[in-house]
Design an enzyme around this catalytic site. Sequence first.
Site, PDB file in Angstrom:
ATOM      1  N   HIS A  51      24.541  -4.425 123.635  1.00 34.27           N
ATOM      2  CA  HIS A  51      25.168  -3.199 123.226  1.00 34.27           C
ATOM      3  C   HIS A  51      25.360  -2.857 121.894  1.00 34.27           C
ATOM      4  O   HIS A  51      25.089  -3.823 120.849  1.00 34.27           O
ATOM      5  CB  HIS A  51      26.484  -2.765 123.935  1.00 34.27           C
ATOM      6  CG  HIS A  51      27.526  -3.827 123.595  1.00 34.27           C
ATOM      7  ND1 HIS A  51      27.702  -5.255 124.041  1.00 34.27           N
ATOM      8  CD2 HIS A  51      28.880  -3.556 122.621  1.00 34.27           C
ATOM      9  CE1 HIS A  51      28.668  -5.753 123.400  1.00 34.27           C
ATOM     10  NE2 HIS A  51      29.402  -5.030 122.802  1.00 34.27           N
ATOM     11  N   ASP A  66      28.433  -9.917 123.291  1.00 34.24           N
ATOM     12  CA  ASP A  66      29.738 -10.279 122.742  1.00 34.24           C
ATOM     13  C   ASP A  66      29.724 -11.627 122.480  1.00 34.24           C
ATOM     14  O   ASP A  66      29.747 -12.583 123.557  1.00 34.24           O
ATOM     15  CB  ASP A  66      30.942  -9.858 123.404  1.00 34.24           C
ATOM     16  CG  ASP A  66      30.999  -8.190 123.397  1.00 34.24           C
ATOM     17  OD1 ASP A  66      30.621  -7.669 122.446  1.00 34.24           O
ATOM     18  OD2 ASP A  66      31.488  -7.691 124.130  1.00 34.24           O
ATOM     19  N   HIS A  87      23.840  -6.277 119.794  1.00 35.77           N
ATOM     20  CA  HIS A  87      24.394  -7.694 120.280  1.00 35.77           C
ATOM     21  C   HIS A  87      25.101  -7.883 121.504  1.00 35.77           C
ATOM     22  O   HIS A  87      25.143  -6.652 122.296  1.00 35.77           O
ATOM     23  CB  HIS A  87      25.767  -7.976 119.417  1.00 35.77           C
ATOM     24  CG  HIS A  87      27.008  -7.125 119.323  1.00 35.77           C
ATOM     25  ND1 HIS A  87      26.823  -5.665 119.220  1.00 35.77           N
ATOM     26  CD2 HIS A  87      28.202  -7.301 119.880  1.00 35.77           C
ATOM     27  CE1 HIS A  87      28.209  -5.266 119.536  1.00 35.77           C
ATOM     28  NE2 HIS A  87      28.897  -6.151 119.955  1.00 35.77           N
ATOM     29  N   ARG A  99      39.497  -3.648 123.483  1.00 34.99           N
ATOM     30  CA  ARG A  99      38.708  -4.404 124.272  1.00 34.99           C
ATOM     31  C   ARG A  99      39.423  -5.742 124.943  1.00 34.99           C
ATOM     32  O   ARG A  99      40.045  -6.236 124.187  1.00 34.99           O
ATOM     33  CB  ARG A  99      37.576  -4.822 123.808  1.00 34.99           C
ATOM     34  CG  ARG A  99      36.161  -5.382 124.497  1.00 34.99           C
ATOM     35  CD  ARG A  99      35.277  -5.701 123.404  1.00 34.99           C
ATOM     36  NE  ARG A  99      35.233  -6.933 123.109  1.00 34.99           N
ATOM     37  CZ  ARG A  99      34.333  -7.697 122.341  1.00 34.99           C
ATOM     38  NH1 ARG A  99      33.418  -7.184 121.508  1.00 34.99           N
ATOM     39  NH2 ARG A  99      34.467  -8.910 121.949  1.00 34.99           N
TER      40      ARG A  99
HETATM   41  C1  SIN Z   1      31.908  -3.646 120.939  1.00 31.30           C
HETATM   42  O1  SIN Z   1      32.504  -4.278 121.853  1.00 31.30           O
HETATM   43  O2  SIN Z   1      30.868  -4.256 120.412  1.00 31.30           O
HETATM   44  C2  SIN Z   1      32.094  -2.164 120.512  1.00 31.30           C
HETATM   45  C3  SIN Z   1      31.918  -1.406 121.355  1.00 31.30           C
HETATM   46  C4  SIN Z   1      32.047   0.037 120.922  1.00 31.30           C
HETATM   47  O3  SIN Z   1      32.886   0.224 120.126  1.00 31.30           O
HETATM   48  O4  SIN Z   1      31.657   0.827 121.589  1.00 31.30           O
END
Ligand code: SIN
Length: 291
Positions: free
Chosen positions: A261, A114, A112, A276
């Site tokens: 990612h 974000d 995905h 995050r």
């Molecule tokens: C995310 O921001 O989608 C999570 C990424 C992660 O935990 O590595």
Amino acid sequence: MTAVGTTPTTTRDYETFEVSTLTPHLGAEVRGIDLSVPLDEAQVADVRRAFADWGVLVFRDQHLDREAHKAFARHFGHLHVHPMNHARKQDPEILIVKTTAESAYTAGDAWHADVTCDEIPPLGSALYITEVPEGGGGDTLFADMYMAYDELSPTMQSFLEGLTAVHDGAIPYVGSYKSTPPEGGYPRNEHPVITVHPVTGRKVLYVNPGFTSHIKGLKRWESKALLQALYDLVATSPKLHCRVRWEPNTLTLWDNRCVQHHAVWDYYPNSRYGERVSILDDVRPQGVAGR
Ligand code: SIN
């Protein structure tokens, strides 16, 4: 990020720090910068350049409290408030990324970008991992969506450049994470299937299985088959990918406009913890001129 077919690069020159790249086209580790103190102008300019060059920047051994984490991200824009934070009593600009043996899911455990359900999705995210799973695992995979576009035939590129897709927050937040939507529901917005990165001017394949519900103007079966083929291209082409192996106190900043990612949940029943922040863009994703 360097164009496909150019000479592989192992380091690139920046005035204020050094980088070593994870692949010749995506990802770089940055050494010689302390993110716990405000960056000066030259450092900010270098981070911006490296961000445009490599899409994923990994900063090791950083010691950040929440304010320092947010202050670093604010060098690049205002902070985003995650739609799922509406019901959480916590700092709305921080998204907690926590997985334990009791977790029903791990955030981001599928390809995905974000929050592409937003009208203006974040330009980037900065994930700071402080606890890594005992015994390893918990890496994050990243995919170069410029290169995904470049992999398509000119005929397919041209066809997709005329299309728009719907991105729906209910798909992950209700469908996968079972969260209660805010009043009025989670955001749902349309974006071009092929976008043009506002800084590099390069074309990006901009659909993702996390949020994209369908392509407008196609029959549902056509949209489903086409999206699945595009998702398969990303998931099954390792040459598009780089992989970040976390160590405690690593911050990774990724360009959400040209990179997807996937957080790998391969460490059950062990735990992983991070926080995050995401950075708001100031323009909607733009399509190819004239389309
Ligand atoms: C995310 O921001 O989608 C999570 C990424 C992660 O935990 O590595």
